[in-house]
Design a protein around this motif. Structure first.
Motif, PDB file in Angstrom:
ATOM      1  N   LEU A   1      42.625-109.142 -16.317  1.00  0.00           N
ATOM      2  CA  LEU A   1      43.110-109.351 -14.961  1.00  0.00           C
ATOM      3  C   LEU A   1      44.286-110.318 -14.979  1.00  0.00           C
ATOM      4  N   VAL A   2      45.330-109.999 -14.223  1.00  0.00           N
ATOM      5  CA  VAL A   2      46.473-110.896 -14.034  1.00  0.00           C
ATOM      6  C   VAL A   2      46.472-111.309 -12.561  1.00  0.00           C
ATOM      7  N   ASP A   3      46.377-112.590 -12.300  1.00  0.00           N
ATOM      8  CA  ASP A   3      46.103-113.092 -10.954  1.00  0.00           C
ATOM      9  C   ASP A   3      47.388-113.333 -10.152  1.00  0.00           C
ATOM     10  N   ALA A   4      47.929-112.249  -9.586  1.00  0.00           N
ATOM     11  CA  ALA A   4      49.113-112.366  -8.740  1.00  0.00           C
ATOM     12  C   ALA A   4      48.791-113.080  -7.427  1.00  0.00           C
ATOM     13  N   TYR A   5      47.571-112.903  -6.936  1.00  0.00           N
ATOM     14  CA  TYR A   5      47.181-113.504  -5.658  1.00  0.00           C
ATOM     15  C   TYR A   5      47.324-115.021  -5.693  1.00  0.00           C
ATOM     16  N   GLN A   6      46.771-115.644  -6.719  1.00  0.00           N
ATOM     17  CA  GLN A   6      46.854-117.103  -6.822  1.00  0.00           C
ATOM     18  C   GLN A   6      48.271-117.563  -7.130  1.00  0.00           C
ATOM     19  N   ALA A   7      48.990-116.789  -7.931  1.00  0.00           N
ATOM     20  CA  ALA A   7      50.353-117.170  -8.315  1.00  0.00           C
ATOM     21  C   ALA A   7      51.290-117.200  -7.108  1.00  0.00           C
ATOM     22  N   PHE A   8      51.062-116.305  -6.125  1.00  0.00           N
ATOM     23  CA  PHE A   8      51.919-116.226  -4.948  1.00  0.00           C
ATOM     24  C   PHE A   8      51.419-117.092  -3.791  1.00  0.00           C
ATOM     25  N   LYS A   9      50.191-117.553  -3.883  1.00  0.00           N
ATOM     26  CA  LYS A   9      49.598-118.320  -2.793  1.00  0.00           C
ATOM     27  C   LYS A   9      50.402-119.592  -2.525  1.00  0.00           C
ATOM     28  N   GLY A  10      50.834-119.764  -1.273  1.00  0.00           N
ATOM     29  CA  GLY A  10      51.609-120.944  -0.913  1.00  0.00           C
ATOM     30  C   GLY A  10      53.083-120.851  -1.261  1.00  0.00           C
ATOM     31  N   HIS A  11      53.542-119.646  -1.634  1.00  0.00           N
ATOM     32  CA  HIS A  11      54.950-119.474  -2.020  1.00  0.00           C
ATOM     33  C   HIS A  11      55.580-118.293  -1.282  1.00  0.00           C
ATOM     34  N   PRO A  12      55.840-118.450   0.005  1.00  0.00           N
ATOM     35  CA  PRO A  12      56.467-117.357   0.751  1.00  0.00           C
ATOM     36  C   PRO A  12      57.850-116.997   0.229  1.00  0.00           C
ATOM     37  N   GLU A  13      58.489-117.946  -0.505  1.00  0.00           N
ATOM     38  CA  GLU A  13      59.815-117.677  -1.053  1.00  0.00           C
ATOM     39  C   GLU A  13      59.796-116.626  -2.163  1.00  0.00           C
ATOM     40  N   TYR A  14      58.605-116.274  -2.640  1.00  0.00           N
ATOM     41  CA  TYR A  14      58.498-115.222  -3.657  1.00  0.00           C
ATOM     42  C   TYR A  14      58.602-113.817  -3.060  1.00  0.00           C
ATOM     43  N   ILE A  15      58.666-113.736  -1.725  1.00  0.00           N
ATOM     44  CA  ILE A  15      58.717-112.441  -1.044  1.00  0.00           C
ATOM     45  C   ILE A  15      60.026-112.335  -0.266  1.00  0.00           C
ATOM     46  N   LEU A  16      60.666-111.169  -0.368  1.00  0.00           N
ATOM     47  CA  LEU A  16      61.920-110.939   0.328  1.00  0.00           C
ATOM     48  C   LEU A  16      61.757-111.139   1.835  1.00  0.00           C
ATOM     49  N   GLU A  17      62.766-111.674   2.476  1.00  0.00           N
ATOM     50  CA  GLU A  17      62.716-111.931   3.917  1.00  0.00           C
ATOM     51  C   GLU A  17      62.581-110.613   4.689  1.00  0.00           C
ATOM     52  N   ASN A  18      61.682-110.604   5.654  1.00  0.00           N
ATOM     53  CA  ASN A  18      61.413-109.409   6.470  1.00  0.00           C
ATOM     54  C   ASN A  18      61.025-108.202   5.610  1.00  0.00           C
ATOM     55  N   ASP A  19      60.260-108.465   4.574  1.00  0.00           N
ATOM     56  CA  ASP A  19      59.883-107.435   3.609  1.00  0.00           C
ATOM     57  C   ASP A  19      58.513-107.799   3.048  1.00  0.00           C
TER      58      ASP A  19
END
Length: 233
Positions: A194-212
């Motif tokens: 398992l690779v834990d993308a959920y925890q890696a992205f938690k608290g980091h909205p900057e990892y997601i494109l704006e309005n995407d």
């Protein structure tokens, strides 16, 4: 309907398979799944997988040749069909030393689209989607294990709407707990991690494109790094 989905998937793959061979390596990494490994919206036209998508970053850092079989919009049910029936998928996977899998986001997004948001969604509906997703991931991993002796890296699902707060983060936490339990069970008799993308992205909205809902280049780097960690261990 099944035949139509199969043909569409096949036509997509004929257009999208992009081997990555900066390194003259005999070891192969095959990426399967949806628009996340494809690197959707990191290029202008999305005609081909983006070179900035995380599977290519993993390949560059680990010296692996990469084939990207990501298909934007793919659901877990469609992935099961492709792995069992699509000869492009099957023949490519047979040669893989590593298979990277990211799937499930569209299963959940389709439910949100149906209700035009999270309001009005009944837990019974969510439970059915989660049940089907987990079964499809199980079926996919089992078939991958038959096709290849390579290591299988399964990414869980990050939160595509961090601004929604607890209304979405709590259900996703529950889903990923079930995801983790499934992969833990499968790891006892298959070569899966398992690779834990959920925890890696938690608290980091900057990892997601704006309005995407898709990762930025920075988010793709994070996905690559957590995958590399599992490869090296």
């Amino acid at each position: 309907m099944k035949k139509i989905i199969y043909m569409l998937c096949f036509l997509f793959i004929l257009q999208m398979v992009q081997p990555y061979s900066i390194y003259a390596s005999s070891k192969q990494l095959v990426a399967i799944g949806d628009s996340i490994p494809y690197g959707y919206n990191l290029s202008k036209d999305n005609q081909y997988p983006s070179g900035k998508a995380f599977p290519y970053m993993v390949g560059e850092k680990a010296g692996l040749e990469v084939t990207n079989l990501g298909v934007p919009g793919l659901t877990s049910q469609e992935l099961v069909a492709a792995v069992h029936e699509n000869e492009v998928f099957r023949s490519t996977i047979r040669d893989a030393d590593y298979v990277v899998l990211y799937i499930g986001g569209n299963d959940l997004l389709n439910l949100l689209k149906k209700h035009k948001g999270i309001k009005g969604i009944e837990m019974d509906e969510v439970a059915i989607v989660v049940r089907n997703l987990l079964f499809n991931v199980y079926s996919t991993v089992m078939e991958l294990d038959k096709l290849t002796n390579g290591q299988i890296l399964v990414y869980n699902i990050y939160n595509p709407y961090p601004e929604k707060g607890k209304s979405l983060s709590q259900p996703l936490h529950y889903i990923n707990v079930q995801y983790s339990s499934l992969i833990e069970l499968l790891s006892h008799f298959t070569e899966v991690k398992l690779v834990d993308a959920y925890q890696a992205f938690k608290g980091h909205p900057e990892y997601i494109l704006e309005n995407d809902v898709h990762p930025t280049v920075e988010g793709q780097i994070v996905l690559a790094n957590i995958g590399l960690k599992e490869i090296k261990e």
